[in-house]
Design a protein around this motif. Sequence first.
Motif, mmCIF file in Angstrom:
data_model
loop_
_atom_site.group_PDB
_atom_site.id
_atom_site.type_symbol
_atom_site.label_atom_id
_atom_site.label_comp_id
_atom_site.label_asym_id
_atom_site.label_seq_id
_atom_site.Cartn_x
_atom_site.Cartn_y
_atom_site.Cartn_z
ATOM 1 N N CYS A 17 4.161 11.730 67.210
ATOM 2 C CA CYS A 17 5.598 12.015 67.294
ATOM 3 C C CYS A 17 6.050 12.495 68.678
ATOM 4 C CB CYS A 17 5.988 13.062 66.245
ATOM 5 S SG CYS A 17 5.415 14.734 66.634
ATOM 6 N N CYS A 39 1.951 15.271 71.030
ATOM 7 C CA CYS A 39 1.386 14.654 69.833
ATOM 8 C C CYS A 39 1.348 13.134 70.008
ATOM 9 C CB CYS A 39 2.224 15.030 68.612
ATOM 10 S SG CYS A 39 1.727 14.213 67.082
ATOM 11 N N VAL A 65 8.930 14.383 58.849
ATOM 12 C CA VAL A 65 8.260 14.443 60.151
ATOM 13 C C VAL A 65 9.280 14.094 61.242
ATOM 14 C CG1 VAL A 65 5.965 13.984 59.264
ATOM 15 C CG2 VAL A 65 7.448 12.059 59.867
ATOM 16 N N HIS A 70 10.236 12.400 65.385
ATOM 17 C CA HIS A 70 9.897 11.555 66.536
ATOM 18 C C HIS A 70 10.720 12.062 67.704
ATOM 19 C CE1 HIS A 70 8.176 7.910 68.346
ATOM 20 N NE2 HIS A 70 9.236 7.986 69.133
ATOM 21 N N LYS A 78 5.979 12.098 54.935
ATOM 22 C CA LYS A 78 5.693 11.165 56.024
ATOM 23 C C LYS A 78 6.586 9.919 55.982
ATOM 24 C CE LYS A 78 1.989 13.485 57.540
ATOM 25 N NZ LYS A 78 1.649 14.392 56.430
ATOM 26 N N CYS A 95 2.623 16.676 61.893
ATOM 27 C CA CYS A 95 2.148 15.341 61.532
ATOM 28 C C CYS A 95 0.893 15.386 60.662
ATOM 29 C CB CYS A 95 1.877 14.516 62.794
ATOM 30 S SG CYS A 95 3.373 13.931 63.626
#
Length: 205
Positions: free
Chosen positions: A61, A58, A104, A106, A80, A73
């Motif tokens: 992320c 992605c 979301v 990371h 978000k 996402c």
Amino acid sequence: MNFSSKLLEDAVNEFSKLPGVGQKTALRLVLHLLNKEQEEVNQFGNTLIKLKQQIKNCSICYNISDHTVCEICTSHKRDKETICVVEDTRDVMAIENTGQYFGVYHVLGGLISPMDGIGPADLYIDSLVQRVSAGDIKEIILALSPNMEGDTTLFYLYKRLKEFNVPVTTIARGIAFGGELEYTDEITLGRSIITRVPYETAMMK
């Protein structure tokens, strides 16, 4: 291990390169495939080739995805303004399975480990800082495995992120030190996310 065929030996050697797969297990898997119809074996091989050729990370992320931007996402149902920072895709899957997190992610792509030659520049840390610096983030959850590499990465991330005045929390330590998120049962992991604490508080314990 003695083989009656060089082709069989080569196939076993390839399977035994997979994590947790010894030669005996590899031999069992190869013989299993040999007993399958040609069409099934072709599908198995083509699926792996397609995976390697078409899989993406992605662009937001870095989670593994079929598309340029992953479904999490792009979902309008996700918060978000909350980012959960994890080591890799396995941790995303583990947290999603708890059903307790709706923000979301990371994905760092690993942990800082000087012994293994992995530094901050080898991970997706700068892109995380950029996401936070863009604004509209109300909380950053650091959900990393409670081991030496995880704690090193936590401390580094906290130093990089504290200038943005965004609350930085970490999952509660219901997980034993040295453990990994992907092997933690869903109830324990879900409770650890719900009862997360400010990183400063966790540092003092």
